[in-house]
Design an enzyme around this catalytic site. Sequence first.
Site, PDB file in Angstrom:
ATOM      1  N   HIS A 136       0.833  -1.209   0.000  1.00 56.11           N
ATOM      2  CA  HIS A 136       0.000   0.000   0.000  1.00 56.11           C
ATOM      3  C   HIS A 136       0.873   1.267   0.000  1.00 56.11           C
ATOM      4  O   HIS A 136       0.678   2.167  -0.826  1.00 56.11           O
ATOM      5  CB  HIS A 136      -0.908  -0.020   1.239  1.00 56.11           C
ATOM      6  CG  HIS A 136      -1.819   1.161   1.355  1.00 56.11           C
ATOM      7  ND1 HIS A 136      -3.123   1.143   0.930  1.00 56.11           N
ATOM      8  CD2 HIS A 136      -1.610   2.408   1.855  1.00 56.11           C
ATOM      9  CE1 HIS A 136      -3.677   2.326   1.162  1.00 56.11           C
ATOM     10  NE2 HIS A 136      -2.777   3.113   1.733  1.00 56.11           N
ATOM     11  N   GLU A 137       1.825   1.324   0.907  1.00 58.68           N
ATOM     12  CA  GLU A 137       2.664   2.536   1.009  1.00 58.68           C
ATOM     13  C   GLU A 137       3.587   2.678  -0.209  1.00 58.68           C
ATOM     14  O   GLU A 137       3.796   3.791  -0.697  1.00 58.68           O
ATOM     15  CB  GLU A 137       3.471   2.544   2.304  1.00 58.68           C
ATOM     16  CG  GLU A 137       2.639   2.587   3.592  1.00 58.68           C
ATOM     17  CD  GLU A 137       1.602   3.717   3.664  1.00 58.68           C
ATOM     18  OE1 GLU A 137       1.746   4.730   2.948  1.00 58.68           O
ATOM     19  OE2 GLU A 137       0.626   3.572   4.426  1.00 58.68           O
ATOM     20  N   HIS A 140       1.620   4.236  -2.912  1.00 60.43           N
ATOM     21  CA  HIS A 140       1.560   5.702  -2.814  1.00 60.43           C
ATOM     22  C   HIS A 140       2.809   6.344  -3.408  1.00 60.43           C
ATOM     23  O   HIS A 140       2.737   7.366  -4.081  1.00 60.43           O
ATOM     24  CB  HIS A 140       1.432   6.149  -1.350  1.00 60.43           C
ATOM     25  CG  HIS A 140       0.048   6.026  -0.793  1.00 60.43           C
ATOM     26  ND1 HIS A 140      -1.080   6.390  -1.490  1.00 60.43           N
ATOM     27  CD2 HIS A 140      -0.390   5.601   0.428  1.00 60.43           C
ATOM     28  CE1 HIS A 140      -2.157   6.181  -0.737  1.00 60.43           C
ATOM     29  NE2 HIS A 140      -1.772   5.693   0.428  1.00 60.43           N
ATOM     30  N   HIS A 146      -5.846   6.576  -2.865  1.00 61.09           N
ATOM     31  CA  HIS A 146      -6.679   5.502  -2.326  1.00 61.09           C
ATOM     32  C   HIS A 146      -7.710   5.036  -3.344  1.00 61.09           C
ATOM     33  O   HIS A 146      -8.206   5.812  -4.143  1.00 61.09           O
ATOM     34  CB  HIS A 146      -7.338   5.945  -1.025  1.00 61.09           C
ATOM     35  CG  HIS A 146      -6.361   6.001   0.102  1.00 61.09           C
ATOM     36  ND1 HIS A 146      -6.389   6.954   1.090  1.00 61.09           N
ATOM     37  CD2 HIS A 146      -5.294   5.208   0.375  1.00 61.09           C
ATOM     38  CE1 HIS A 146      -5.381   6.747   1.927  1.00 61.09           C
ATOM     39  NE2 HIS A 146      -4.709   5.699   1.510  1.00 61.09           N
ATOM     40  N   CYS A 147      -8.008   3.749  -3.262  1.00 58.56           N
ATOM     41  CA  CYS A 147      -8.919   3.108  -4.211  1.00 58.56           C
ATOM     42  C   CYS A 147     -10.211   2.757  -3.480  1.00 58.56           C
ATOM     43  O   CYS A 147     -10.198   2.404  -2.305  1.00 58.56           O
ATOM     44  CB  CYS A 147      -8.243   1.842  -4.740  1.00 58.56           C
ATOM     45  SG  CYS A 147      -9.256   0.900  -5.878  1.00 58.56           S
ATOM     46  N   CYS A 152      -8.936  -4.052  -2.925  1.00 61.24           N
ATOM     47  CA  CYS A 152      -7.677  -3.598  -3.529  1.00 61.24           C
ATOM     48  C   CYS A 152      -6.713  -3.161  -2.419  1.00 61.24           C
ATOM     49  O   CYS A 152      -7.111  -2.570  -1.424  1.00 61.24           O
ATOM     50  CB  CYS A 152      -7.956  -2.419  -4.461  1.00 61.24           C
ATOM     51  SG  CYS A 152      -6.469  -1.633  -5.104  1.00 61.24           S
ATOM     52  N   CYS A 171      -5.807  -3.754  -7.648  1.00 54.81           N
ATOM     53  CA  CYS A 171      -6.918  -4.102  -8.538  1.00 54.81           C
ATOM     54  C   CYS A 171      -6.521  -3.743  -9.970  1.00 54.81           C
ATOM     55  O   CYS A 171      -5.499  -3.084 -10.196  1.00 54.81           O
ATOM     56  CB  CYS A 171      -8.191  -3.369  -8.104  1.00 54.81           C
ATOM     57  SG  CYS A 171      -8.186  -1.607  -8.509  1.00 54.81           S
TER      58      CYS A 171
HETATM   59 ZN   LIG Z   1      -2.887   5.133   2.103  1.00 60.06          ZN
HETATM   60 ZN   LIG Z   2      -7.449  -0.328  -6.722  1.00 59.11          ZN
END
Ligand SMILES: [Zn+2]
Ligand SMILES: [Zn+2]
Length: 182
Positions: A136-137, A140, A146-147, A152, A171
Site C-alpha cells: 500500500h505505502e 503511494h 486511495h482506491c 484492492c 486491482c
Molecule cells: Zn494510504
Molecule cells: Zn485499486
Amino acid sequence: MKSKIKVLIQPIGEIRKEIIRKLAQELNEKLNLFNTSISSKIIPIPKEAFNPLRKQYYSPIIMKELYLRTNSKDYDKVLGIIDRDLYVKGLNFIFGEAQLGGKYAIISIHRLKPQFYGQLPNEQLFLERMLKEAVHEIGHTIGLKHCRNKYCVMHFSNNILDTDIKGYKFCEKCLAKIFKLL
Ligand SMILES: [Zn+2]
Ligand SMILES: [Zn+2]
C-alpha cells in the site's frame, strides 16, 4: 514496465530480522513488480519523535530521519519499517505514511500484531498484514491514491478489519495506473 522497482527495506529501531527477511521475500515472490533488498544497518528511532502525552511517535519526524540517514541512490523506493505506534496530526494513529509519487515510505508493525488486539500471536496473519501495508505505502510512492475497491491493496485502512479484508494485490484499475505512471 522496463524493469522491476528496486525497493530497500530500512529497519528503524530493533525489529526481528526473520520477519523482515520474510517480508522482502513475499514482496519479491507474490507481486511481480519489486526487487527488494534489506538494509544491513539499523536507523535509531529519533527520541524527539516520541509524544509522551499520546505515547505515540510522530511519523513526519521518522520520515525525515529515514530520508536523512538512508543512502538511497541505488534504489527507487525506500520503505522504513518500525515497531512503534505512529500518528500524524488529525489522526488517532496511522499504519504507515508515504510521499505520494516520491521515494520514501514507512510502515508501523505495531498495530499489525494480533496481540495488539488481545489475540494470540499469529505469524502468518501478521506477515500478511505487513505485506499489505508495505505494498500500500509503496503504491503511494508510485503515485497511486486511495482506491474505492475494498479488496484492492490501495483501499484505505481505517482499522485492522479493513486491512484484513483487502488483498495484497492492486486491482486492475490501480495496476493500469501503475503501468502508466512508471
Ligand atoms: Zn494510504
Ligand atoms: Zn485499486
